[in-house]
Design a protein around this motif. Structure first.
Motif, PDB file in Angstrom:
ATOM      1  N   VAL A  95      -8.425  -2.656  -5.387  1.00  0.00           N
ATOM      2  CA  VAL A  95      -7.867  -2.290  -4.111  1.00  0.00           C
ATOM      3  C   VAL A  95      -6.503  -2.685  -3.928  1.00  0.00           C
ATOM      4  N   ARG A  96      -6.303  -4.162  -4.172  1.00  0.00           N
ATOM      5  CA  ARG A  96      -4.907  -4.557  -3.735  1.00  0.00           C
ATOM      6  C   ARG A  96      -3.713  -3.685  -4.692  1.00  0.00           C
ATOM      7  N   LEU A 105       1.691  -7.817   3.975  1.00  0.00           N
ATOM      8  CA  LEU A 105       3.196  -8.367   3.946  1.00  0.00           C
ATOM      9  C   LEU A 105       3.527  -8.949   2.691  1.00  0.00           C
ATOM     10  N   GLY A 106       2.504  -8.951   1.514  1.00  0.00           N
ATOM     11  CA  GLY A 106       2.668  -9.628   0.293  1.00  0.00           C
ATOM     12  C   GLY A 106       3.599  -9.106  -0.349  1.00  0.00           C
ATOM     13  N   PRO A 107       3.911  -9.533  -1.313  1.00  0.00           N
ATOM     14  CA  PRO A 107       5.070  -9.178  -2.553  1.00  0.00           C
ATOM     15  C   PRO A 107       4.461  -7.957  -3.184  1.00  0.00           C
ATOM     16  N   LYS A 108       3.143  -8.179  -3.180  1.00  0.00           N
ATOM     17  CA  LYS A 108       2.395  -6.876  -4.050  1.00  0.00           C
ATOM     18  C   LYS A 108       2.197  -5.741  -3.300  1.00  0.00           C
ATOM     19  N   ASP A 109       2.333  -6.051  -1.908  1.00  0.00           N
ATOM     20  CA  ASP A 109       2.223  -4.818  -0.954  1.00  0.00           C
ATOM     21  C   ASP A 109       3.484  -3.919  -1.008  1.00  0.00           C
ATOM     22  N   GLU A 154       5.370  -4.122  -9.306  1.00  0.00           N
ATOM     23  CA  GLU A 154       5.683  -5.304  -9.802  1.00  0.00           C
ATOM     24  C   GLU A 154       7.018  -5.288 -10.792  1.00  0.00           C
ATOM     25  N   ASP A 155       8.011  -4.270 -10.287  1.00  0.00           N
ATOM     26  CA  ASP A 155       9.114  -3.879 -11.124  1.00  0.00           C
ATOM     27  C   ASP A 155      10.351  -4.671 -10.389  1.00  0.00           C
ATOM     28  N   GLY A 156      10.183  -5.079  -9.104  1.00  0.00           N
ATOM     29  CA  GLY A 156      11.165  -5.870  -8.709  1.00  0.00           C
ATOM     30  C   GLY A 156      12.199  -4.845  -7.774  1.00  0.00           C
ATOM     31  N   GLU A 157      11.847  -3.767  -7.808  1.00  0.00           N
ATOM     32  CA  GLU A 157      12.528  -2.682  -7.148  1.00  0.00           C
ATOM     33  C   GLU A 157      11.842  -2.003  -5.820  1.00  0.00           C
ATOM     34  N   PHE A 185       4.383   1.062   1.943  1.00  0.00           N
ATOM     35  CA  PHE A 185       4.336  -0.103   2.649  1.00  0.00           C
ATOM     36  C   PHE A 185       4.208   0.015   4.096  1.00  0.00           C
ATOM     37  N   LEU A 186       4.924   0.939   4.608  1.00  0.00           N
ATOM     38  CA  LEU A 186       4.946   1.026   6.263  1.00  0.00           C
ATOM     39  C   LEU A 186       3.772   1.461   6.687  1.00  0.00           C
ATOM     40  N   TYR A 187       3.200   2.475   5.892  1.00  0.00           N
ATOM     41  CA  TYR A 187       1.666   2.981   6.238  1.00  0.00           C
ATOM     42  C   TYR A 187       0.741   1.811   6.284  1.00  0.00           C
ATOM     43  N   LYS A 188       0.786   0.849   5.142  1.00  0.00           N
ATOM     44  CA  LYS A 188      -0.324  -0.167   4.888  1.00  0.00           C
ATOM     45  C   LYS A 188      -0.168  -0.930   6.291  1.00  0.00           C
ATOM     46  N   ASN A 189       1.086  -1.207   7.006  1.00  0.00           N
ATOM     47  CA  ASN A 189       1.147  -2.080   8.011  1.00  0.00           C
ATOM     48  C   ASN A 189       1.430  -1.199   9.277  1.00  0.00           C
TER      49      ASN A 189
END
Length: 629
Positions: A112-113, A230-234, A239-242, A251-255
């Protein structure tokens, strides 16, 4: 000990077997090393099972789950199996070393995450989410989100309508000159009002507005904070740093609910503050803030109804269109309108009648707004174009803009949105399942420990204990499945499918059965006729020629593989049944009491050798009713 050794990244042999997708190595390591190898964590907090889930290796994930599955009993083709959920479900078992590790996450949480799309249609993943929704998610959604939000909308609508009616009445009285601005005490529930005689209405409106600021604003802030991601994995799921454009949009939709809740709380608070202003501009600013709050609250209601799958899919598609397609369209649109608005602003300078130009030549913004209205359909502007000093050039620029904005750009936007809609509707479940799953797990985190145990997914492995909560907290739960043997079911389905595929051939076999039965009956009649016509001639009777009526199962003697028919399909086909057939053997010598004719003897000898008849032999004939044939 060697089998459980780990490298510098914490990966064991089982981790590497998962990474390189070696099922045979997994089976051997599990057989030799046992279950302990599946509980080893690498430096990223993954066990071999959760690593397969993170990598999206669905077949390998279920292969590992199969190693944790036990058969409890079997009766015929029916058997019961239990699968441990200790690494799949989100519940933390008390005093279990693996669950006590802070960085450990279950397979369900990882899917899920990270929104691993390979598991979107996986039966195990969907059954776990559906079970949690049925146990506690639906009730918590209705009592904590849906019904409270509907009550907030009703309260806000009543308050806003009452407020607008009151302000409209007071403003009309002031314009008529009947009332002057009056100062009233700013105690609880009171504000500055225009004119006396509205005390009851003012108090009612102020009470509703105060409920909004005291109850609704904290509820919005708390609900939005719980829905934040708001976590880094969100914002960087791979997880490629970009952060790419698609990741930013996601990310905007998640929040989105978090953003809309906080914006609505902010505008509500500001509107309440400006309601106590003594100036006219503060009263108008209050209404403007309430208008913005209305848009935010009602748009946020679309996020609230997302658990309803039909509406949730449409909301997600609309958001993708707005953030993706429409945003790209706006960039192209504003680039073009910027150039054309500047051209129109320049062409409307030094007009013969400046007052007839709708102030397009005074401010560039007026030309900008005018072209926006034109692109929305207000294209009848010939009278306005006649006011310029360069009518031909102005008309040409105007016509080009009309063609670009109303024909090309609009159809381009429609095509882009249509493509997005078609692509998302191909797999609507994948579009909806992950936001829904995140909402279910968010509700689960809100539960206290007794409630988590009460609504825990699965069944306990042991039910003969004390039955207290502590004993259930310390033991794993299992997914219990009672089903028929999958291999037997697959074999039955295969045979049925083969029968359907060869139905035509089976119909031909039916016709052949009828034909062979007819042939058998004809040969029987012929044998009886021979016996009746020559009762005393033993050399030419049926026994002399060894015409024998034998019941043969020609169906079983056929080789089904030569016609491409499965043996199973032939064996149980209803039309293929054993039927008698006639076997005609070569003539044999007559008994010693009756000397055979020379031509029959020659024929018989040649037949035994498998060659042609002898030179002196006559052609073999059959005597029926005194005549040879």
């Amino acid at each position: 000990l060697f089998l459980h050794a780990q490298d510098t990244f914490g990966n064991s042999a089982l981790h590497l077997a998962v990474i390189y997708q070696k099922k045979e190595a997994l089976d051997w390591l599990f057989k030799v090393g046992g279950k302990r190898g599946f509980e080893l964590l690498n430096d990223d907090g993954f066990t071999p099972l959760t690593l397969a889930a993170r990598m999206g290796l669905v077949p390998l994930f279920h292969h590992v789950v199969g190693q944790m599955t036990e058969t409890v009993w079997k009766y015929g083709n029916v058997h019961m199996t239990k699968t441990s959920l200790e690494q799949i479900d989100t519940y933390r078992i008390r005093d279990m070393p693996l669950h006590s590790t802070p960085k450990w996450r279950s397979a369900l949480e990882i899917i899920v995450r990270h929104e691993v799309e390979a598991f979107a249609n996986d039966p195990l993943f969907n059954s776990l989410i559906t079970d949690k929704w049925a146990r506690f998610g639906r009730r918590m959604y209705l009592t904590r989100s849906f019904f409270p939000y509907v009550a907030v909308l009703i309260l806000f609508t009543v308050m806003l309508n009452t407020l607008c009616q009151q302000k409209n009445h007071d403003w009309g009285a002031q314009l008529d000159g009947d009332n002057e601005m009056a100062f009233v005490s700013k105690g609880f529930g009171w504000r500055h009002m225009w004119g006396p005689g509205q005390t009851a209405a003012v108090i009612g409106t102020s009470v509703l507005r105060t409920i909004m600021i005291v109850a609704v604003v904290p509820w919005l802030i708390l609900g939005g904070w719980k829905q934040r991601r708001l976590g880094p994995k969100d914002y960087d799921p791979n997880e490629d740093g970009e952060m790419e454009a698609a990741e930013l949009m996601l990310f905007l939709y998640k929040n989105l609910k978090f953003i809309l809740d906080y914006c609505a709380a902010l505008t509500t608070t500001l509107a309440y503050i400006f309601a106590y202003g003594t100036e006219q501009w503060s009263q108008r600013l209050e209404l403007q803030l309430w208008a913005v709050t209305s848009v935010l609250l009602w748009c946020n209601f679309l996020n609230v109804i997302m658990p309803f799958k039909f509406f949730g899919i449409l909301v997600i598609i609309i958001y993708k269109m707005l953030i993706g397609d429409f945003f790209k369209f706006l960039i192209l649109y504003f680039v073009l309108i910027g150039g054309f608005s500047q051209a129109m602003f320049c062409l409307f300078q030094v007009a013969d009648f400046p007052l007839e130009t709708e102030q397009i030549g005074l401010y560039p913004g007026n030309a900008f707004l005018k072209l926006i209205w034109v692109s929305l359909g207000d294209v009848e502007q010939m009278r306005l174009l006649d006011q310029t000093s360069s009518q031909s050039l102005t008309t040409a620029v105007y016509m080009i803009w009309v063609m670009l904005s109303t024909v090309l750009l609009v159809n381009l936007l429609i095509a882009m949105m249509g493509q997005t809609f078609d692509s998302d509707m191909e797999d609507t479940h994948k579009t909806w399942i992950f936001p829904f799953s995140h909402l279910v797990l968010t509700y689960e985190r809100m539960l206290d420990e007794p409630s988590k145990l009460l609504y825990r997914t699965g069944s306990p492995g042991q039910t003969d204990g004390d039955g207290d909560d502590d004993s259930y907290m310390r033991q794993p739960y299992f997914e219990i499945i009672i089903e028929e043997d999958r291999f037997a079911l697959e074999h039955a389905r295969s045979v049925k499918a083969q029968y359907k595929a060869h139905r035509m051939a089976m119909e031909r076999l039916k016709d052949l059965s009828v034909l062979m039965s007819t042939c058998s009956s004809t040969m029987s009649d012929l044998t009886e006729a021979i016996s009746t016509a020559n009762p005393g001639n033993q050399g030419t009777t049926a026994s002399a020629y060894n015409l024998k009526y034998e019941p043969l199962n020609y169906n079983l003697s056929m080789n089904p593989s030569k016609v491409g028919i499965p043996a199973d399909a032939v064996a149980w086909h209803p039309y293929v049944a054993p039927s008698p057939s006639l076997s005609v053997r070569e003539p044999v010598e007559a008994p010693s009491s009756a000397a055979p004719s020379s031509h029959l003897a020659g024929r018989s000898e040649a037949s035994r050798r498998g060659g042609a008849p002898s030179a002196g032999a006559q052609p073999e004939r059959l005597l029926v009713a005194g005549r040879r044939f």
